[in-house]
Design a protein around this motif. Structure first.
Motif, PDB file in Angstrom:
ATOM      1  N   HIS A  41       0.818  -1.210   0.000  1.00 13.07           N
ATOM      2  CA  HIS A  41       0.000   0.000   0.000  1.00 13.07           C
ATOM      3  C   HIS A  41       0.857   1.267   0.000  1.00 13.07           C
ATOM      4  O   HIS A  41       0.550   2.230  -0.728  1.00 13.07           O
ATOM      5  CB  HIS A  41      -0.938   0.005   1.214  1.00 13.07           C
ATOM      6  N   ARG A  73      -8.303  10.562  -1.260  1.00  9.36           N
ATOM      7  CA  ARG A  73      -7.758   9.262  -0.840  1.00  9.36           C
ATOM      8  C   ARG A  73      -8.145   8.966   0.599  1.00  9.36           C
ATOM      9  O   ARG A  73      -8.528   7.843   0.936  1.00  9.36           O
ATOM     10  CB  ARG A  73      -6.239   9.243  -1.024  1.00  9.36           C
ATOM     11  N   MET A  77     -10.428   5.838   1.975  1.00  3.58           N
ATOM     12  CA  MET A  77      -9.882   4.879   2.936  1.00  3.58           C
ATOM     13  C   MET A  77     -10.864   4.561   4.052  1.00  3.58           C
ATOM     14  O   MET A  77     -10.798   3.490   4.656  1.00  3.58           O
ATOM     15  CB  MET A  77      -8.595   5.432   3.550  1.00  3.58           C
ATOM     16  N   THR A 297       0.211   7.033   5.553  1.00  2.00           N
ATOM     17  CA  THR A 297      -1.106   6.680   5.014  1.00  2.00           C
ATOM     18  C   THR A 297      -1.324   5.174   5.083  1.00  2.00           C
ATOM     19  O   THR A 297      -2.401   4.700   5.466  1.00  2.00           O
ATOM     20  CB  THR A 297      -1.234   7.174   3.567  1.00  2.00           C
ATOM     21  N   ALA A 298      -0.281   4.411   4.725  1.00  5.45           N
ATOM     22  CA  ALA A 298      -0.398   2.949   4.778  1.00  5.45           C
ATOM     23  C   ALA A 298      -0.576   2.461   6.211  1.00  5.45           C
ATOM     24  O   ALA A 298      -1.330   1.507   6.454  1.00  5.45           O
ATOM     25  CB  ALA A 298       0.836   2.316   4.152  1.00  5.45           C
ATOM     26  N   GLN A 301      -4.082   2.807   6.973  1.00  3.82           N
ATOM     27  CA  GLN A 301      -4.855   1.851   6.178  1.00  3.82           C
ATOM     28  C   GLN A 301      -4.763   0.443   6.762  1.00  3.82           C
ATOM     29  O   GLN A 301      -5.761  -0.289   6.805  1.00  3.82           O
ATOM     30  CB  GLN A 301      -4.353   1.845   4.733  1.00  3.82           C
ATOM     31  N   HIS A 302      -3.602   0.049   7.236  1.00  2.00           N
ATOM     32  CA  HIS A 302      -3.443  -1.277   7.835  1.00  2.00           C
ATOM     33  C   HIS A 302      -4.305  -1.416   9.085  1.00  2.00           C
ATOM     34  O   HIS A 302      -4.933  -2.462   9.312  1.00  2.00           O
ATOM     35  CB  HIS A 302      -1.974  -1.530   8.185  1.00  2.00           C
ATOM     36  N   ALA A 305      -7.888  -1.675   8.030  1.00  2.68           N
ATOM     37  CA  ALA A 305      -8.194  -2.926   7.331  1.00  2.68           C
ATOM     38  C   ALA A 305      -8.499  -4.066   8.291  1.00  2.68           C
ATOM     39  O   ALA A 305      -9.326  -4.939   7.985  1.00  2.68           O
ATOM     40  CB  ALA A 305      -7.035  -3.312   6.414  1.00  2.68           C
TER      41      ALA A 305
END
Length: 464
Positions: A41, A73, A77, A297-298, A301-302, A305
């Motif tokens: 990502h 973005r 997300m 950002t990742a 996101q993790h 998720a």
């Protein structure tokens, strides 16, 4: 003699005292680590930013497109809240730039204008050059030797993994034009603040001060600086012509872009992870600081998720206008001055793509054992414990003097200054496995800090 309960608790092994992290928090950290190390990502974020937007000089149309890109973005997300906070920024553009040796060995020079530099008069400037090895040498010079000349500062930067060679050299970029003007110089030629041997000039911001004549300022590529030094060894009278057509558009509005995952039980406490969204205009801003944007950002996101909400609010901040003086960072500090006490800890990714090899901190001594345990969670990713005198990264460096705890997740910057602020700062310089590891480290850091049961304040305050 009977011992008090407090003394008994203090005497217990660390594993038997109140744990900084619950078993559930640690178990989920394992899940996050596995997930992050299978994710690309972070790389895909940088790929999108550098391809769809490219360079993002503050105040430009590209800067606004980057803000719109980031907001869209973040909304896609699934952050609980996304907002833009306006920041007034200078809007400067470099325009045309050319320099050449006219006498006695005519040939072109590879240069770039330093950010904020004024233009030359119509037709350019032509003058002899005078070389100084360092800014200090210039400051000690006889004005009579400098008057009417171009000052050439030839301070070479040393290469280190942690980038500590940057500080001593970058002072000449920031203050060199003022020091030269005070001696009567007509312009500044600066060896690029760089560790590269490639023929690229490295830009970066410079500053003027009221009451001192403004003179144009440019950076020379390393090989061109060496060329000038060789020429001066042969003949003292080296003439250079410089033409700059820089443009000052006044003030524009940019934005800090903020996304939040609201905390479950301590929502008013904030774990901040940040990067800066702007970049210089020579390359596409991949390493500086597209990589940081991708990493933080990742990390969010993790966490999103795997659908387990942290106790504290996780706030991702993409700062405006870092390159021209931490302007977005200062605006954030001032806008949130009444809630800085609620900032549990802050960290910023702004030193390339990694990998991260060490975690530093600035927390209360009583919290150091928690950071030891945090490091144990990061150890499988190759991270070791560092010192407790961190500034947290450029943008968050404005916070420790106000009592905000910070952490520095140290990235391997051995070759960072080969590409920094040049046309060569492009996506191909990012190693996917390095940015993946960095994003994984930030993921675990953010998760563990958002669920820690340790008081981090009061911090050891740095000297201002």
């Amino acid at each position: 003699m009977k011992r008090s309960l407090a003394a008994l608790v203090l005497a217990l092994p660390l594993s038997l005292t109140a744990a900084p992290f619950s078993e559930l928090t640690l178990s989920h950290a394992d899940n996050l680590r596995q997930h992050a190390m299978q994710s690309d990502h972070a790389y895909r974020v940088v790929e999108s930013l550098t391809t769809e937007i490219g360079p993002r000089l503050p105040g430009t149309h590209a800067d606004q497109r980057a803000v719109d890109w980031a907001k869209a973005r973040f909304e896609a997300m699934g952050f609980d809240s996304v907002r833009l906070e306006p920041v007034e920024v200078p809007h400067w553009e470099r325009g045309f730039a050319d320099a050449r040796i006219t006498l006695p060995f005519p040939q072109p020079l590879v240069i770039t204008a330093l950010g904020n530099s004024i233009a030359t008069p119509d037709g350019g400037l032509e003058a002899a050059i005078i070389r100084f090895a360092t800014l200090a040498d210039l400051e000690a010079a006889d004005p009579a030797a400098v008057k009417g000349k171009f000052v050439f500062i030839d301070h070479k930067m040393a290469r280190f993994k942690d980038g500590r060679g940057y500080g001593p050299v970058v002072k000449a970029r920031g203050r060199g034009a003022v020091a030269a003007a005070q001696k009567g110089a007509v312009g500044l030629l600066l060896r690029s603040v760089s560790t590269s041997g490639h023929r690229f000039a490295h830009t970066g911001v410079m500053r003027y001060v009221d009451g001192v004549t403004k003179i144009p300022a440019v950076a020379l590529s390393g090989p061109d600086a060496d060329q000038l030094t060789r020429m001066l060894a042969l003949q003292s009278d080296i003439q250079v012509k410089l033409e700059l057509d820089t443009l000052d558009h006044g003030v524009a509005t940019s934005y800090n872009v903020i996304g939040e995952i609201h905390g479950s039980s301590k929502a008013d406490e904030i774990v901040l992870i940040g990067a800066h969204l702007d970049s210089w205009d020579e390359g596409t801003g991949a390493l500086d600081d597209g990589a940081g944007v991708g990493i933080v950002t990742a990390a969010a996101q993790h966490i999103l998720a795997l659908e387990r909400r942290p106790q504290r609010t996780l706030r991702v901040v993409l700062y405006a206008a870092e390159e021209i003086g931490l302007i977005g960072a200062k605006a954030y500090r001032d806008r949130h001055k009444d809630t800085l006490d609620n900032h549990y800890i802050a960290a910023e990714a702004d030193f390339g793509a990694g990998p991260i090899y060490r975690i530093d901190s600035r927390v209360n001594d009583s919290a150091l054992s928690a950071f030891t345990l945090l490091t144990e969670q990061l150890a499988p990713l190759g991270v070791e414990r560092g010192h407790n005198a961190s500034w947290g990264g450029p943008d968050v460096s404005v916070l420790p003097v106000l009592g905000v705890p910070v952490a520095g997740l140290a990235m391997d910057g051995t070759d960072y200054f080969d590409y920094h602020h040049t046309p060569d700062d492009t996506l191909d310089k990012i190693k996917p496995e390095a940015i993946q590891q960095s994003a994984a480290v930030y993921t675990l850091f953010a998760w563990l800090m958002a669920n820690a049961e340790t008081e981090l304040r009061p911090i050891p305050l740095p000297s201002q």
